[in-house]
Motif scaffolding. Sequence first.
Motif, mmCIF file in Angstrom:
data_model
loop_
_atom_site.group_PDB
_atom_site.id
_atom_site.type_symbol
_atom_site.label_atom_id
_atom_site.label_comp_id
_atom_site.label_asym_id
_atom_site.label_seq_id
_atom_site.Cartn_x
_atom_site.Cartn_y
_atom_site.Cartn_z
ATOM 1 N N GLU A 269 0.809 -1.213 0.000
ATOM 2 C CA GLU A 269 0.000 0.000 0.000
ATOM 3 C C GLU A 269 0.846 1.268 0.000
ATOM 4 N N ALA A 270 1.917 1.281 0.779
ATOM 5 C CA ALA A 270 2.757 2.482 0.863
ATOM 6 C C ALA A 270 3.392 2.801 -0.494
ATOM 7 N N THR A 271 3.866 1.763 -1.181
ATOM 8 C CA THR A 271 4.480 1.968 -2.498
ATOM 9 C C THR A 271 3.439 2.405 -3.519
ATOM 10 N N ALA A 272 2.258 1.764 -3.481
ATOM 11 C CA ALA A 272 1.185 2.142 -4.396
ATOM 12 C C ALA A 272 0.780 3.594 -4.186
ATOM 13 N N MET A 273 0.671 3.996 -2.915
ATOM 14 C CA MET A 273 0.294 5.377 -2.618
ATOM 15 C C MET A 273 1.370 6.346 -3.112
ATOM 16 N N ARG A 274 2.615 6.029 -2.852
ATOM 17 C CA ARG A 274 3.709 6.903 -3.295
ATOM 18 C C ARG A 274 3.700 7.078 -4.815
ATOM 19 N N ASP A 275 3.557 5.964 -5.541
ATOM 20 C CA ASP A 275 3.589 6.023 -7.002
ATOM 21 C C ASP A 275 2.379 6.759 -7.564
ATOM 22 N N ASP A 276 1.206 6.516 -6.979
ATOM 23 C CA ASP A 276 0.004 7.156 -7.502
ATOM 24 C C ASP A 276 -0.036 8.645 -7.183
ATOM 25 N N ILE A 277 0.491 9.037 -6.031
ATOM 26 C CA ILE A 277 0.584 10.467 -5.721
ATOM 27 C C ILE A 277 1.549 11.148 -6.697
ATOM 28 N N LYS A 278 2.632 10.467 -7.041
ATOM 29 C CA LYS A 278 3.571 11.020 -8.016
ATOM 30 C C LYS A 278 2.872 11.294 -9.344
ATOM 31 N N THR A 279 2.024 10.359 -9.767
ATOM 32 C CA THR A 279 1.283 10.541 -11.018
ATOM 33 C C THR A 279 0.302 11.695 -10.893
ATOM 34 N N LEU A 280 -0.386 11.772 -9.758
ATOM 35 C CA LEU A 280 -1.333 12.867 -9.532
ATOM 36 C C LEU A 280 -0.636 14.220 -9.576
ATOM 37 N N LEU A 281 0.505 14.340 -8.906
ATOM 38 C CA LEU A 281 1.201 15.617 -8.844
ATOM 39 C C LEU A 281 1.736 16.049 -10.209
ATOM 40 N N ALA A 282 2.040 15.058 -11.062
ATOM 41 C CA ALA A 282 2.470 15.396 -12.415
ATOM 42 C C ALA A 282 1.375 16.152 -13.148
ATOM 43 N N ARG A 283 0.134 15.750 -12.944
ATOM 44 C CA ARG A 283 -0.985 16.441 -13.578
ATOM 45 C C ARG A 283 -1.367 17.713 -12.824
ATOM 46 N N ALA A 284 -1.276 17.685 -11.497
ATOM 47 C CA ALA A 284 -1.683 18.844 -10.693
ATOM 48 C C ALA A 284 -0.921 20.101 -11.091
ATOM 49 N N ALA A 285 0.323 19.944 -11.505
ATOM 50 C CA ALA A 285 1.109 21.110 -11.925
ATOM 51 C C ALA A 285 0.444 21.840 -13.078
ATOM 52 N N ASN A 286 -0.265 21.115 -13.918
ATOM 53 C CA ASN A 286 -0.913 21.718 -15.088
ATOM 54 C C ASN A 286 -2.378 22.063 -14.848
ATOM 55 N N TRP A 287 -2.925 21.675 -13.698
ATOM 56 C CA TRP A 287 -4.259 22.145 -13.314
ATOM 57 C C TRP A 287 -4.215 23.597 -12.851
ATOM 58 N N LYS A 288 -3.095 24.019 -12.300
ATOM 59 C CA LYS A 288 -3.032 25.289 -11.577
ATOM 60 C C LYS A 288 -3.212 26.488 -12.499
ATOM 61 N N LEU A 289 -3.929 27.492 -11.994
ATOM 62 C CA LEU A 289 -4.281 28.651 -12.801
ATOM 63 C C LEU A 289 -3.054 29.450 -13.236
ATOM 64 N N GLU A 290 -2.024 29.470 -12.393
ATOM 65 C CA GLU A 290 -0.850 30.278 -12.727
ATOM 66 C C GLU A 290 -0.119 29.783 -13.968
ATOM 67 N N LYS A 291 -0.366 28.541 -14.383
ATOM 68 C CA LYS A 291 0.265 28.028 -15.596
ATOM 69 C C LYS A 291 -0.115 28.844 -16.821
ATOM 70 N N SER A 292 -1.306 29.439 -16.802
ATOM 71 C CA SER A 292 -1.795 30.148 -17.986
ATOM 72 C C SER A 292 -2.113 31.613 -17.743
ATOM 73 N N GLY A 293 -2.111 32.013 -16.475
ATOM 74 C CA GLY A 293 -2.553 33.358 -16.158
ATOM 75 C C GLY A 293 -4.059 33.465 -16.004
ATOM 76 N N ALA A 294 -4.755 32.331 -15.963
ATOM 77 C CA ALA A 294 -6.206 32.342 -15.755
ATOM 78 C C ALA A 294 -6.517 32.842 -14.353
ATOM 79 N N LYS A 295 -7.662 33.475 -14.197
ATOM 80 C CA LYS A 295 -8.093 34.004 -12.905
ATOM 81 C C LYS A 295 -9.167 33.143 -12.254
ATOM 82 N N ARG A 296 -9.871 32.355 -13.059
ATOM 83 C CA ARG A 296 -10.978 31.542 -12.549
ATOM 84 C C ARG A 296 -10.823 30.113 -13.047
#
Length: 354
Positions: A269-296
């Motif tokens: 479970e610990a390894t699965a969680m670590r690996d899956d969080i890594k995958t999530l964070l890879a996408r989270a970087a591109n969810w963030k509004l500051e990537k594009s200058g969006a306000k909403r």
Amino acid sequence: MRIRIAAPLALLACAAGALPAAAQTNVRVGWCARTISSAAAPFAIATKMGWFASGGISVQLLPLPGSTDCTKLVATREVLAALPSVEPVVVIHGQGVKIRTFYTAYQGNIYGIAVPVDSPIKTIADVRGKKIGVISMASAGVIVARALVSAHGMNPDSDVQIVVAGEGAQTAALLRSKQVDALSQFDTQYALVENAGINMRLLDTRDIDRFPSNGFITLEETMSTHKKELVALAQGYARGTIFAINNPEAAMRILWEVYPQTRSTGKDEATAMRDDIKTLLARAANWKLEKSGAKRWGENVEANYEAYLEFLVKWGVVKERVPAKDIITNVWIDDINRFDVGALVAQAKAYRYQ
């Protein structure tokens, strides 16, 4: 390149948690990859927390080979909405199919060409004569690879070979055996390849860093008849995105509950969680509004779309220039953002999965 509006594709339905109440409208959404991954966490969270239900909908994700197929199925009305990249929407617009992106989900570019860290390939120019692996020939990775190769003085039809490399561990195996030299996939897939044991290095992406990636699309004519459902879909997704950014571990546990097939197998479970969080964070970087200058949340930044459309025409991906205003709309962004972001961030940080 031409997208053919053909006979319906066979759909792979994926249940989204608990059965919807009778009063809820089931909304089928095209998920533009064969495998539901950590990037689907916002859907799982909105389902678990009851945000979709409070908007009167339940959501059914339909895994598909890529963005081209997602766009086709919106055009043929087999799904109400989908989450593809920009390119197939532009291509199909040229065929007279009026589709709009009403919510940009990935404000930053998720695509790019990557190689193993020890590869002799140092620049995009070095991929001349090499095999570039994509998830499928329906993936936007094909379009991006062709554009980047063209932008660096090569002919994508003769100077490189674009081949199917699959996803995750399958892709890693082909890299390991030298059957492919580079990949044109996207952020979460590169994280999955790293989880399978091959560290990756992204080649220079300055040409495309500011370009938007995937967003929710629907037919123009559908917008007047299904506003309630589509706004509920986008708002639930936005809230799920904010939650996932602020509590990745809880996001993963909710994802595993709602979409059990997403949990990594053959790992503790610990390894699965670590690996899956890594995958999530890879996408989270591109969810963030500051990537594009969006306000909403979900805002379609017209200038960024215009720049990408110009890039696609310049390098022959599409033949005719399409104004960004013809394929995007911010008409629902105010409605989608009618929730308290601060309260949601606090809720996410305090949440403990049970």
